[in-house]
Design a protein around this motif. Structure first.
Motif, short mmCIF file in Angstrom:
data_model
loop_
_atom_site.label_atom_id
_atom_site.label_comp_id
_atom_site.label_asym_id
_atom_site.label_seq_id
_atom_site.Cartn_x
_atom_site.Cartn_y
_atom_site.Cartn_z
N SER A 160 -11.30 22.96 -5.59
CA SER A 160 -10.09 23.76 -5.40
C SER A 160 -8.85 23.14 -6.04
O SER A 160 -7.82 23.81 -6.18
CB SER A 160 -9.83 23.97 -3.91
OG SER A 160 -9.47 22.72 -3.29
N GLY A 161 -8.92 21.87 -6.39
CA GLY A 161 -7.77 21.19 -6.97
C GLY A 161 -6.92 20.45 -5.95
O GLY A 161 -5.99 19.73 -6.32
N LYS A 162 -7.26 20.57 -4.66
CA LYS A 162 -6.49 19.89 -3.62
C LYS A 162 -6.99 18.46 -3.38
O LYS A 162 -6.27 17.63 -2.85
CB LYS A 162 -6.57 20.66 -2.30
CG LYS A 162 -6.04 22.08 -2.37
CD LYS A 162 -6.26 22.81 -1.05
CE LYS A 162 -5.80 24.25 -1.12
NZ LYS A 162 -6.07 24.97 0.14
N PHE A 181 -0.29 7.14 5.72
CA PHE A 181 0.36 7.33 4.42
C PHE A 181 0.41 8.80 4.01
O PHE A 181 0.65 9.12 2.84
CB PHE A 181 -0.37 6.50 3.36
CG PHE A 181 -0.33 5.03 3.64
CD1 PHE A 181 0.83 4.29 3.43
CD2 PHE A 181 -1.44 4.38 4.16
CE1 PHE A 181 0.87 2.93 3.71
CE2 PHE A 181 -1.41 3.02 4.45
CZ PHE A 181 -0.25 2.29 4.23
N GLY A 182 0.19 9.71 4.98
CA GLY A 182 0.37 11.13 4.72
C GLY A 182 -0.72 11.77 3.88
O GLY A 182 -0.49 12.81 3.24
N ILE A 183 -1.91 11.17 3.88
CA ILE A 183 -3.04 11.73 3.13
C ILE A 183 -4.02 12.36 4.13
O ILE A 183 -4.33 11.77 5.17
CB ILE A 183 -3.74 10.64 2.30
CG1 ILE A 183 -2.75 10.11 1.24
CG2 ILE A 183 -5.00 11.16 1.64
CD1 ILE A 183 -3.26 8.91 0.46
N VAL A 184 -4.51 13.55 3.81
CA VAL A 184 -5.35 14.33 4.72
C VAL A 184 -6.82 14.05 4.48
O VAL A 184 -7.26 13.95 3.32
CB VAL A 184 -5.06 15.84 4.56
CG1 VAL A 184 -5.92 16.66 5.52
CG2 VAL A 184 -3.58 16.13 4.76
N LEU A 185 -7.59 13.93 5.57
CA LEU A 185 -9.03 13.68 5.47
C LEU A 185 -9.84 14.93 5.72
O LEU A 185 -9.52 15.72 6.60
CB LEU A 185 -9.48 12.62 6.49
CG LEU A 185 -9.58 11.20 5.97
CD1 LEU A 185 -8.19 10.63 5.80
CD2 LEU A 185 -10.40 10.35 6.92
N ARG A 195 0.93 11.46 -1.25
CA ARG A 195 1.22 12.08 0.05
C ARG A 195 0.97 13.59 -0.03
O ARG A 195 1.41 14.26 -0.95
CB ARG A 195 2.67 11.80 0.44
CG ARG A 195 3.07 12.34 1.81
CD ARG A 195 4.45 11.85 2.20
NE ARG A 195 4.46 10.42 2.45
CZ ARG A 195 4.17 9.86 3.62
NH1 ARG A 195 3.83 10.63 4.65
NH2 ARG A 195 4.20 8.55 3.75
N GLY A 196 0.25 14.11 0.97
CA GLY A 196 -0.09 15.52 1.00
C GLY A 196 -1.42 15.85 0.34
O GLY A 196 -1.93 16.96 0.49
N ALA A 228 0.83 -1.20 0.00
CA ALA A 228 0.00 0.00 0.00
C ALA A 228 0.87 1.25 0.00
O ALA A 228 0.57 2.24 -0.69
CB ALA A 228 -0.93 -0.01 1.21
N GLY A 229 1.96 1.22 0.77
CA GLY A 229 2.85 2.38 0.84
C GLY A 229 3.48 2.71 -0.50
O GLY A 229 3.62 3.89 -0.86
N MET A 230 3.87 1.69 -1.24
CA MET A 230 4.47 1.91 -2.56
C MET A 230 3.50 2.63 -3.49
O MET A 230 3.90 3.49 -4.28
CB MET A 230 4.91 0.57 -3.17
CG MET A 230 6.12 -0.05 -2.50
SD MET A 230 6.59 -1.62 -3.27
CE MET A 230 7.02 -1.07 -4.92
#
Length: 295
Positions: A236-238, A207-211, A189-190, A181-183
């Motif tokens: 917004s594109g984020k 895994f560095g993903i924001v909710l 990320r972000g 999953a990390g790969m």
């Protein structure tokens, strides 16, 4: 003939004693884990079906009876099974072994979720611990699975080594999944995902993903103003994906997905029709791949 009957009775007695241990798990992920740890040395039952919402599950008399008959009850705790808390406390007072598996996670590793919507000064917000710790494979390996093995060994010490060996196999497979999953998720990320409910906070945070959750509390719905804010945010594109959940209302997420040009899908925190805990994680990762693509 008598020797045959005596031998047959002996076999029945051995078989009966081999599955004499009864374990009840409140939610499906723990049911799958416990079942694979105990093998044929215990009878494992599930209390709350994976299509139900454990936050609002209220036990029937038959459910309480099953809990009382179990040698070990494995629950999550952390206020996930809110309407079961008094029953579980009563079982503990009676001397029944009740494991609150989620509470084996050190407090420093737990995160909070906010109850309440809106941006006005008059709206009160309260904070509570996010209870969905089973969706982080490392928390399972490092804390939850060892706690389950320890509880099982306490009531069945003769099978302790057997339980430990099975747990190591499960943990090894979880670590392999974590690497896989990390790969894939490293490239995102972000990024930000909009989710129906913060069930996957621990997973995405790993895994560095924001909710950005649509629904913070249980059984609530976002206001029109909150939906408008989320629609603007999704444009917004984020945002890299929008996810509903099988056990939560899908309508707010469907509205967002229809208003924004962002991929959408559904995640399942409880594992409907999944073969085991690895299949459960892998299924959700495949859903993420469908939404995120191969950017």
């Amino acid at each position: 003939m008598r020797r045959f009957i005596a031998f047959f009775v002996l076999i029945l007695l051995v078989a009966t004693s081999a599955i004499a241990l009864k374990v009840t798990a409140t939610i499906n992920p723990y049911y799958m884990i416990v079942r694979d740890i105990v093998g044929d040395r215990a009878e494992v039952s599930l209390l709350i079906g994976p299509g139900q919402n454990p936050h609002v599950f209220s036990p029937k008399i038959s459910d309480v009876k099953r809990l009382n008959e179990a040698d070990l009850v494995v629950a999550n705790g952390l206020e996930l099974e809110a309407f079961l808390e008094s029953t579980l406390e009563e079982l503990s007072r009676k001397g029944k072994r009740v494991l609150l598996a989620g509470e084996s996670v050190p407090p420093s590793l737990l995160s909070e979720e906010e109850d309440g919507h809106g941006e006005t000064d008059t709206l009160e917000h309260s904070h509570s611990i996010n209870p969905h710790v089973w969706l982080d494979p490392l928390l399972l390996v490092d804390h939850i699975i060892p706690a389950i093995v320890e509880a099982l060994t306490e009531i069945d010490p003769e099978s302790g080594s057997y339980y430990g060996e099975n747990a190591e196999k499960i943990s090894g497979r979880l670590m392999y999944f974590y690497g896989e999953a990390g790969m894939y998720l490293e490239r995102f990320r972000g990024g930000v995902v909009i989710v129906a409910h913060p069930s996957f906070s621990y997973f995405f945070d790993r895994f560095g993903i924001v909710l950005e959750p649509v629904l913070e509390g249980v059984g609530d719905e976002p206001s029109i103003q909150e939906l408008k804010r989320l629609v603007d945010f999704a444009r917004s594109g984020k945002v890299i994906g929008i996810f509903s959940e099988y056990q939560q209302s899908k309508r707010p997420v469907e509205i967002l997905a229809g208003e924004a040009s962002v991929g959408s899908g559904s995640l399942d925190p409880l594992g409907i029709s999944r073969a085991d805990i690895i299949d459960h994680f892998r299924w959700n990762l495949e859903e993420m791949k469908k939404v995120f693509g191969e950017r």
